[in-house]
Enzyme design. Structure first.
Site, mmCIF file in Angstrom:
data_model
loop_
_atom_site.group_PDB
_atom_site.id
_atom_site.type_symbol
_atom_site.label_atom_id
_atom_site.label_comp_id
_atom_site.label_asym_id
_atom_site.label_seq_id
_atom_site.Cartn_x
_atom_site.Cartn_y
_atom_site.Cartn_z
ATOM 1 N N CYS A 124 0.818 -7.919 4.729
ATOM 2 C CA CYS A 124 0.678 -6.484 4.426
ATOM 3 C C CYS A 124 -0.749 -5.959 4.610
ATOM 4 O O CYS A 124 -0.949 -4.855 5.107
ATOM 5 C CB CYS A 124 1.201 -6.154 3.030
ATOM 6 N N CYS A 132 5.055 -6.153 4.398
ATOM 7 C CA CYS A 132 4.775 -7.590 4.344
ATOM 8 C C CYS A 132 5.412 -8.366 5.493
ATOM 9 O O CYS A 132 5.250 -9.577 5.600
ATOM 10 C CB CYS A 132 5.235 -8.155 3.002
ATOM 11 N N LYS A 198 9.358 -12.457 -7.317
ATOM 12 C CA LYS A 198 8.411 -11.346 -7.258
ATOM 13 C C LYS A 198 9.196 -10.042 -7.261
ATOM 14 O O LYS A 198 9.967 -9.770 -6.345
ATOM 15 C CB LYS A 198 7.565 -11.466 -5.989
ATOM 16 N N ARG A 208 -3.176 -2.594 -4.641
ATOM 17 C CA ARG A 208 -3.064 -1.988 -3.305
ATOM 18 C C ARG A 208 -4.289 -1.129 -2.991
ATOM 19 O O ARG A 208 -4.607 -0.920 -1.823
ATOM 20 C CB ARG A 208 -1.748 -1.222 -3.181
ATOM 21 N N GLU A 236 16.541 -17.306 -6.468
ATOM 22 C CA GLU A 236 15.312 -17.320 -5.654
ATOM 23 C C GLU A 236 14.488 -18.584 -5.921
ATOM 24 O O GLU A 236 13.980 -19.210 -4.993
ATOM 25 C CB GLU A 236 14.447 -16.093 -5.982
ATOM 26 N N LYS A 251 6.245 -12.993 -11.084
ATOM 27 C CA LYS A 251 5.264 -11.916 -10.963
ATOM 28 C C LYS A 251 5.947 -10.585 -11.062
ATOM 29 O O LYS A 251 6.971 -10.409 -10.405
ATOM 30 C CB LYS A 251 4.587 -12.080 -9.588
ATOM 31 N N SER A 277 -2.471 -6.761 -11.226
ATOM 32 C CA SER A 277 -3.512 -5.734 -11.300
ATOM 33 C C SER A 277 -3.242 -4.667 -12.364
ATOM 34 O O SER A 277 -4.135 -4.314 -13.135
ATOM 35 C CB SER A 277 -3.680 -5.084 -9.930
ATOM 36 N N TYR A 316 -7.184 -11.724 -13.039
ATOM 37 C CA TYR A 316 -8.508 -11.162 -12.746
ATOM 38 C C TYR A 316 -9.460 -11.369 -13.925
ATOM 39 O O TYR A 316 -10.658 -11.188 -13.790
ATOM 40 C CB TYR A 316 -8.371 -9.668 -12.402
HETATM 41 C C1 PBG Z 1 0.803 -9.015 -1.227
HETATM 42 C C2 PBG Z 1 0.534 -9.127 -2.683
HETATM 43 C C3 PBG Z 1 0.629 -8.141 -3.669
HETATM 44 C C4 PBG Z 1 0.138 -8.714 -4.836
HETATM 45 C C5 PBG Z 1 -0.200 -10.027 -4.542
HETATM 46 N N1 PBG Z 1 0.079 -10.277 -3.201
HETATM 47 C C6 PBG Z 1 0.980 -6.721 -3.628
HETATM 48 C C7 PBG Z 1 2.296 -6.234 -3.214
HETATM 49 O O1 PBG Z 1 3.278 -6.962 -3.143
HETATM 50 O O2 PBG Z 1 2.317 -5.038 -2.902
HETATM 51 C C8 PBG Z 1 -0.015 -7.979 -6.138
HETATM 52 C C9 PBG Z 1 -1.038 -8.529 -7.045
HETATM 53 C C10 PBG Z 1 -1.472 -7.615 -8.136
HETATM 54 O O3 PBG Z 1 -0.938 -6.511 -8.355
HETATM 55 O O4 PBG Z 1 -2.413 -8.022 -8.817
HETATM 56 N N2 PBG Z 1 2.091 -8.919 -0.820
#
Ligand code: PBG
Length: 325
Positions: A124, A132, A198, A208, A236, A251, A277, A316
């Site tokens: 991505c 992605c 995820k 993002r 999954e 996640k 995040s 983080y």
């Molecule tokens: C990439 C990816 C993402 C995250 C980790 N790898 C973002 C998404 O799927 O849009 C998110 C990590 C976060 O929010 O800290 N595909």
């Protein structure tokens, strides 16, 4: 029958601080954490990210320095994300041998050989449309055609010196494709941590901004999971295990502890949680206002994540939290 009337008094075990500590069932240590870092191509100085205070898009030099510093502070592992100079419709920067992540990995491993370097495998950040996987003219995400590019990306990371690859794209069968590509090229020893479970989550918003990876059209709901689904998480996870995943990730973290708890019973590989995040930014924002005690809230959150079954927490807060331990 006894003459005594026995009274259960749960507070008996809570009266003494030493005893409370001795009886703790879940305890956090440095080795629970992975620290994500973002390296950006073509910048002269680090760029602060408004929505994630304390997180930066880093120059190559700053990324290496921060990795070293984190290792010195006790962080055992980092997760690397790259932001390329140029994006295109086939994510060329993701698998370029001189790509930004590939360069960062080899410099970090040279500077700090004992730091475990994990690399996020996704397209991505490198796609002009921000999805992605490959996108067809009609806007469809092309699963099988994307597998080769994802496998190439993982291979280029391993060749650069990555200790573990972590696919986050959510295409079906990518773990198998990556495993096969690594094995055929002499990297049978490199583990895969799969972002197996995820969810399509609004908690990724701030990421993002940092990774410059928001999709330009549509959303990720055709490949990331619907957050109302439970059983599908098991499907999954087990599918990725059968394709060769060595670690399974859930996640986001806090809103999905029930899922972690379910997986603990069915998975035979270690589990990881990504404290994402949005989860980070919410705590940062509230603590900046003085509304919560930042490190106390962080400790409680991570204890809960571990209690639910995660062995590894990607966060983080990793460096700051480890320093607070
Ligand atoms: C990439 C990816 C993402 C995250 C980790 N790898 C973002 C998404 O799927 O849009 C998110 C990590 C976060 O929010 O800290 N595909």
């Amino acid at each position: 029958m006894s003459d005594y009337e026995i009274q259960q008094r749960p507070r008996r075990l809570r009266m003494n601080a030493t005893l409370r500590r001795m009886l703790e069932q879940v305890r956090l240590s440095c080795d629970d954490f992975v620290y994500p870092l973002f390296v950006k191509e073509g910048i002269k100085e680090d760029v602060a990210v408004v929505s994630m205070p304390g997180v930066f898009q880093r120059t190559l030099k700053s990324c290496v320095a921060e990795a070293k510093d984190a290792y010195k502070a006790g962080v055992p592992a980092i997760m690397l994300f790259g932001i390329p100079d140029k994006k295109d419709s086939k994510a060329s920067g993701a698998y370029a041998n001189d790509g930004i992540v590939q360069k960062a990995v080899s410099e970090i491993k040279a500077a700090c050989p004992d730091l475990l370097v994990m690399t996020d495998v996704c397209l991505c950040e490198y796609m002009d449309h921000g999805h992605c996987g490959l996108v067809s003219k009609s806007g469809e995400i092309l699963n099988d055609a994307s597998l080769e590019l994802l496998a190439q990306t993982a291979l280029s990371h391993a060749q650069a010196g990555s200790d573990l690859v972590a696919p986050s794209d959510m295409m079906d069968f990518r773990v198998g494709a990556i495993r096969q590509m690594l094995d055929e090229n002499g990297f049978t020893h490199i583990p895969i941590m799969s972002y197996a479970v995820k969810y399509a989550s609004a908690f990724y918003g701030p990421f993002r901004d940092v990774a410059e990876s928001a999709p330009k059209m549509g959303d990720r709901k055709s490949y990331q999971m619907n957050f109302s689904m439970t059983k599908e998480a098991i499907k999954e996870a087990l599918l990725d295990e059968s394709e060769g995943a060595d670690i399974i990730m859930v996640k986001p973290a806090m809103a999905y502890l029930d899922i972690m708890r379910e997986l603990r019973d069915v998975c035979s590989v270690p589990l990881a949680a990504y404290h994402v995040s949005g989860e980070y930014s919410m705590i940062k924002a509230a603590s900046a206002q003085g509304w919560v005690d930042e490190m106390a809230v962080v400790k409680e959150s991570f204890t809960a994540i571990k209690r639910a079954g995660a062995k590894i927490i990607i966060t983080y807060f990793a460096k700051d939290f480890i320093q607070s331990l």
